[in-house]
Scaffold this motif. Structure first.
Motif, PDB file in Angstrom:
ATOM      1  N   ALA A  60     -12.349   3.951 -12.801  1.00 15.96           N
ATOM      2  CA  ALA A  60     -12.266   5.034 -11.820  1.00 15.96           C
ATOM      3  C   ALA A  60     -12.257   4.521 -10.387  1.00 15.96           C
ATOM      4  N   ARG A  61     -13.172   3.652 -10.044  1.00 13.04           N
ATOM      5  CA  ARG A  61     -13.260   3.166  -8.650  1.00 13.04           C
ATOM      6  C   ARG A  61     -12.010   2.383  -8.251  1.00 13.04           C
ATOM      7  N   THR A  62     -11.547   1.508  -9.128  1.00 18.00           N
ATOM      8  CA  THR A  62     -10.352   0.712  -8.828  1.00 18.00           C
ATOM      9  C   THR A  62      -9.131   1.616  -8.679  1.00 18.00           C
ATOM     10  N   ILE A  63      -9.020   2.600  -9.554  1.00 18.89           N
ATOM     11  CA  ILE A  63      -7.890   3.527  -9.484  1.00 18.89           C
ATOM     12  C   ILE A  63      -7.986   4.393  -8.226  1.00 18.89           C
ATOM     13  N   GLU A  64      -9.186   4.796  -7.860  1.00 12.96           N
ATOM     14  CA  GLU A  64      -9.356   5.579  -6.630  1.00 12.96           C
ATOM     15  C   GLU A  64      -8.885   4.787  -5.408  1.00 12.96           C
ATOM     16  N   ILE A  65      -9.266   3.532  -5.348  1.00 13.70           N
ATOM     17  CA  ILE A  65      -8.855   2.700  -4.205  1.00 13.70           C
ATOM     18  C   ILE A  65      -7.344   2.518  -4.180  1.00 13.70           C
ATOM     19  N   SER A  66      -6.758   2.180  -5.334  1.00 10.70           N
ATOM     20  CA  SER A  66      -5.302   1.968  -5.395  1.00 10.70           C
ATOM     21  C   SER A  66      -4.542   3.257  -5.101  1.00 10.70           C
ATOM     22  N   THR A  67      -5.090   4.392  -5.541  1.00 10.99           N
ATOM     23  CA  THR A  67      -4.439   5.677  -5.267  1.00 10.99           C
ATOM     24  C   THR A  67      -4.523   6.000  -3.777  1.00 10.99           C
ATOM     25  N   TRP A  68      -5.681   5.780  -3.170  1.00  7.14           N
ATOM     26  CA  TRP A  68      -5.860   6.046  -1.739  1.00  7.14           C
ATOM     27  C   TRP A  68      -4.904   5.194  -0.909  1.00  7.14           C
ATOM     28  N   GLU A  69      -4.740   3.950  -1.336  1.00  6.72           N
ATOM     29  CA  GLU A  69      -3.842   3.032  -0.606  1.00  6.72           C
ATOM     30  C   GLU A  69      -2.378   3.217  -1.001  1.00  6.72           C
ATOM     31  N   MET A  70      -2.112   4.117  -1.976  1.00  6.76           N
ATOM     32  CA  MET A  70      -0.755   4.358  -2.485  1.00  6.76           C
ATOM     33  C   MET A  70      -0.122   3.069  -3.010  1.00  6.76           C
ATOM     34  N   ASN A  71      -0.920   2.248  -3.657  1.00  8.01           N
ATOM     35  CA  ASN A  71      -0.464   0.972  -4.211  1.00  8.01           C
ATOM     36  C   ASN A  71       0.031   1.220  -5.649  1.00  8.01           C
ATOM     37  N   ILE A  72       1.268   1.687  -5.749  1.00  5.28           N
ATOM     38  CA  ILE A  72       1.846   2.068  -7.044  1.00  5.28           C
ATOM     39  C   ILE A  72       1.939   0.873  -8.008  1.00  5.28           C
ATOM     40  N   PRO A  73       2.409  -0.312  -7.570  1.00  2.00           N
ATOM     41  CA  PRO A  73       2.461  -1.443  -8.514  1.00  2.00           C
ATOM     42  C   PRO A  73       1.090  -1.807  -9.088  1.00  2.00           C
TER      43      PRO A  73
END
Length: 182
Positions: A60-73
């Motif tokens: 959850a935390r890693t996905i939240e960060i990547s989603t916030w940063e819009m890091n699709i890859p």
């Protein structure tokens, strides 16, 4: 001719005793096997539920960060790795402003154990809801494991019944012969 011999053998006391023992053992084996398989299935379902919860906690935390940063890859890589965990079949991230990202295959609804949780990112003490994480486990894993266990249990029980039945037959035959000699 062999049929007459077999018919005569089953009409004897030893044959009827063996048939009764086999019937009783088969009934007991059926009941014991059903109970064992039910317990195994429930345990497997709990393990899948646990895998879904653990995946949520770990990702959850890693996905939240990547989603916030819009890091699709990075999100795609995380989802592809997560769906390889035992019992997990499908994982999906949805949110405004980016496409639905998913990995794996979603099982039929009656076979799924799913968890959907909001993704929140905290920045400067402000909580922002940025999407949803859906993790789906499949009961198919438990069912497949059940079939494997069924054959192992039945093979073990069949061997046990065979050995037990013939041991009882030999003992009974010996006792009857000894009784008839005296």
């Amino acid at each position: 001719m062999a049929r007459l011999g077999l018919s005569r053998w089953f009409s004897s006391v030893s044959g009827r005793l063996l048939a009764a023992i086999l019937a009783l053992c088969l009934a007991i084996t059926g009941i014991v096997t059903a109970v064992q398989l039910y317990a195994e299935y429930q345990k497997d379902l709990r393990n899948i539920e646990s895998s879904v919860s653990q995946a949520r906690e770990a990702l959850a935390r890693t996905i939240e960060i990547s989603t916030w940063e819009m890091n699709i890859p990075s999100l795609k890589l995380i989802l592809d790795d997560a769906v390889r965990l035992p019992g997990l079949a499908y994982i999906e991230v949805t949110g405004p402003g980016f496409p639905v990202l998913s990995a794996g295959r979603r099982p039929r609804e009656e076979l799924e154990i799913s968890l959907t949780e909001p993704l929140r990112y905290t920045q400067d003490e402000q909580v922002n809801q940025i999407g949803f994480l859906t993790i789906v486990g499949s009961k198919k894993f438990a069912q497949d494991h059940l079939w494997e266990r069924l054959w192992v249990i039945l093979a073990g029980q069949a061997a046990f019944i065979f050995i037990l039945s013939f041991a009882i037959l030999i003992l009974t035959h010996a006792i009857i012969l000894r009784h008839l000699k005296t």
